[in-house]
Design an enzyme around this catalytic site. Sequence first.
Site, PDB file in Angstrom:
ATOM      1  N   LYS A  39      -2.657   6.174   5.963  1.00 52.31           N
ATOM      2  CA  LYS A  39      -1.577   5.639   6.785  1.00 52.31           C
ATOM      3  C   LYS A  39      -1.260   6.581   7.961  1.00 52.31           C
ATOM      4  O   LYS A  39      -1.808   7.680   8.060  1.00 52.31           O
ATOM      5  CB  LYS A  39      -0.338   5.382   5.928  1.00 52.31           C
ATOM      6  CG  LYS A  39      -0.542   4.297   4.848  1.00 52.31           C
ATOM      7  CD  LYS A  39      -0.925   2.964   5.447  1.00 52.31           C
ATOM      8  CE  LYS A  39      -0.710   1.727   4.599  1.00 52.31           C
ATOM      9  NZ  LYS A  39      -1.287   1.623   3.273  1.00 52.31           N
TER      10      LYS A  39
HETATM   11  C1  LIG Z   1      -0.825   0.560   2.121  1.00 55.02           C
HETATM   12  C2  LIG Z   1       0.001  -0.674   2.010  1.00 55.02           C
HETATM   13  C3  LIG Z   1       0.858  -0.899   0.935  1.00 55.02           C
HETATM   14  C4  LIG Z   1       0.899  -0.001  -0.244  1.00 55.02           C
HETATM   15  O1  LIG Z   1       1.184   1.307   0.080  1.00 55.02           O
HETATM   16  P1  LIG Z   1       0.985   2.433  -1.042  1.00 55.02           P
HETATM   17  O2  LIG Z   1       1.767   3.585  -0.525  1.00 55.02           O
HETATM   18  O3  LIG Z   1      -0.484   2.719  -1.109  1.00 55.02           O
HETATM   19  O4  LIG Z   1       1.514   1.886  -2.307  1.00 55.02           O
HETATM   20  C5  LIG Z   1       1.653  -2.025   0.941  1.00 55.02           C
HETATM   21  N1  LIG Z   1       1.600  -2.910   1.956  1.00 55.02           N
HETATM   22  C6  LIG Z   1       0.778  -2.739   2.996  1.00 55.02           C
HETATM   23  C7  LIG Z   1       0.795  -3.740   4.107  1.00 55.02           C
HETATM   24  C8  LIG Z   1      -0.066  -1.623   3.047  1.00 55.02           C
HETATM   25  O5  LIG Z   1      -0.908  -1.467   4.073  1.00 55.02           O
END
Ligand SMILES: *Cc1c(COP(=O)(O)O)cnc(C)c1O
Length: 404
Positions: free
Chosen positions: A200
Amino acid sequence: MSREPTSHPKPKTFWEDQGDFLPFSRPSISEEAIQEVVDCLRSGWITTGPRVAQFEADLSTFVGAPHVLSLTSATAGLYLSLQAIGLQPGDEVITTPLTFVATLNVIACLGAKPVLVDIDPHTYNMDLDQIEARITPKTKAIMPVHFAGLPVDMDRLNKIAEHHGLRVIEDAAHAIGSTLNGRQIGSFGDVQVFSFHATKTMTTGEGGAIATRDFELAKRLAVLRFHGIDRPAWDRFSKKGSLHYDVITPATKSNITDLQAAIGIHQLRALDTLIGKRRALVERYQEKLGNRPYLTLPPSGDKRFGHSWHIFAPCVNESEMGMDRDTLMKRLKELNIGTGLHYLPAHLYSCYQDAFGYRPGDFPAAEAIGQRILSLPLFPDMTHGDQDRVIDALETLFFEAKNS
Ligand SMILES: *Cc1c(COP(=O)(O)O)cnc(C)c1O
């Protein structure tokens, strides 16, 4: 006995082991962050403690939310938020099919139904015009996703929600640092959930955070985040802490550690710079790929939208490229270029077809994008040389296909 730190040879990076392979994403961790982790390890307090408290205070300032709770993942944050608003089995939550499956999973895991609306092909975000037709007496919340970091028009969505008395839990996993009309995502609206997963825009390895303006909700979330206990652990173990605690509801645990917060504190300080680098790389992609017939570039929004470019995800024009998206991803990999797939429409996974009767054709706009989309390499430390390799590879495959 105190010991001097032994000096190690500099370890090889994970990416050095991958040779020439260019990944679609790679974290940028500063020496300051690394030192903060080491300091934390040496401090003797490595679980939730003072660094988590600092990280949450810093996040609260950055996103402009009075209440911020860090936790192990955005998935945990979405799940606990739905639990905290009192979502019951049989309830409905309106969301988008073009998202990571976690968005739907948390709804279904609580026994509720993910009710989907198709995307707007001009934004790849949920089509706000289609929401009201999906609202029923069972609807409890709307869960928009700020796809790729391009904010949903929350002014409009919040009005719809308010009119129908619905909660709004924003899946802001892509949207830390995104803005709408100059306001940070997290600084207005009901509840926002950010992800700090390693791919991210900012990361703590794994991690996430909830932002809200609702004090009562924040109090419930703090309890749900840690065993249903009515006060934080590090109060109890430190000198000033009290001996006893009460458990006011059964709950699981989703707290992050000071080791993760140590990374997060420095990621957050660097965030504007990291997003600036992403934006500059995206502009360069747009310049060099904007007129290529084999790609349709992703929407960037008008001037109201501050896009943080978590991913750069164009769509392949199959007939021009002479191959479909999956083949292109495979061919790029052979040329040592990694790509990401964000996302196959979530309603087509077997459990959603089985449990809720979703079928191919239900959400044609999301399916059309989901079939053609791919995420090209984009990360703050990517060089122009790296980026040229991506562009050259695309050109090579295009001309090969054209001349064969
Ligand atoms: C990455 C992501 C999640 C989940 O995030 P985590 O921190 O890995 O649990 C949820 N929604 C979207 C749109 C994502 O890209």
